[in-house]
Design an enzyme around this catalytic site. Sequence first.
Site, mmCIF file in Angstrom:
data_model
loop_
_atom_site.group_PDB
_atom_site.id
_atom_site.type_symbol
_atom_site.label_atom_id
_atom_site.label_comp_id
_atom_site.label_asym_id
_atom_site.label_seq_id
_atom_site.Cartn_x
_atom_site.Cartn_y
_atom_site.Cartn_z
ATOM 1 N N GLY A 46 0.780 -1.269 -0.136
ATOM 2 C CA GLY A 46 0.014 -0.063 -0.014
ATOM 3 C C GLY A 46 0.809 1.090 -0.301
ATOM 4 C CD GLN A 51 3.435 5.809 2.509
ATOM 5 O OE1 GLN A 51 2.362 5.178 2.176
ATOM 6 N NE2 GLN A 51 4.436 5.089 3.080
ATOM 7 C CB CYS A 88 5.414 2.065 7.244
ATOM 8 S SG CYS A 88 4.730 3.606 6.523
ATOM 9 C CG LEU A 89 6.631 0.860 1.166
ATOM 10 C CD1 LEU A 89 6.115 1.212 -0.257
ATOM 11 C CD2 LEU A 89 7.635 -0.030 1.053
ATOM 12 C CG HIS A 130 -0.189 1.114 7.108
ATOM 13 N ND1 HIS A 130 0.830 0.579 8.058
ATOM 14 C CD2 HIS A 130 0.242 2.041 6.467
ATOM 15 C CE1 HIS A 130 1.930 1.169 7.716
ATOM 16 N NE2 HIS A 130 1.489 2.030 6.596
ATOM 17 C CD GLU A 131 -1.214 2.427 2.981
ATOM 18 O OE1 GLU A 131 -0.848 3.579 2.808
ATOM 19 O OE2 GLU A 131 -0.306 1.583 3.202
ATOM 20 C CG HIS A 134 0.332 6.682 5.538
ATOM 21 N ND1 HIS A 134 1.474 7.124 6.228
ATOM 22 C CD2 HIS A 134 0.485 5.400 5.432
ATOM 23 C CE1 HIS A 134 2.132 6.420 6.337
ATOM 24 N NE2 HIS A 134 1.847 5.119 5.741
HETATM 25 NI NI NI Z 1 2.699 3.376 5.600
#
Ligand code: NI
Length: 157
Positions: A46, A51, A88-89, A130-131, A134
């Site tokens: 995701g 991000q 998380c990226l 999670h997304e 963000h």
């Molecule tokens: Ni993330």
Amino acid sequence: MSLRTIRVEGDEILRKSSKEIQVMTPRLRRLISDMLDTMYENNGVGLAAVQVGILKRLVVIDTGDDPHVLINPKIIARSGSQTGSEGCLSIPGKSGTVTRPEEVTVQALNENMEEITLTGSGLLARAICHECDHLEGQLYVDLVEGELVDDEEEYED
Ligand code: NI
């Protein structure tokens, strides 16, 4: 293919709240395409627009079934509970234990600005939560139980 630079923890933009999208534009379509490329290139499941430095309520998710594009997503139902590892990226090389609902239903617009409803369980439910976090400037480390751990090294042969 066009990749965007992923912002990492410490970049204050990740703590900002994203704004609703009113209208689809060619620029937004390119952003969606670039976000999918960037997510796949980095082996993520995701990615939220914030991000890649864009404060718009847009996320892409692919947990292995199909790519989902969610614009202005709102979680309208949650049930059950799952506790598991999450990463998380924007926090590369780390993971931690987070408890999430086992199943969620999200209402959103797709890339054609059509209303959609998506119900996911397991990893998809985790990714949706999670997304969506963000978009509120929240990171999984805010919810982590215990310490972050270093991801195991991947061996190439
Ligand atoms: Ni993330």
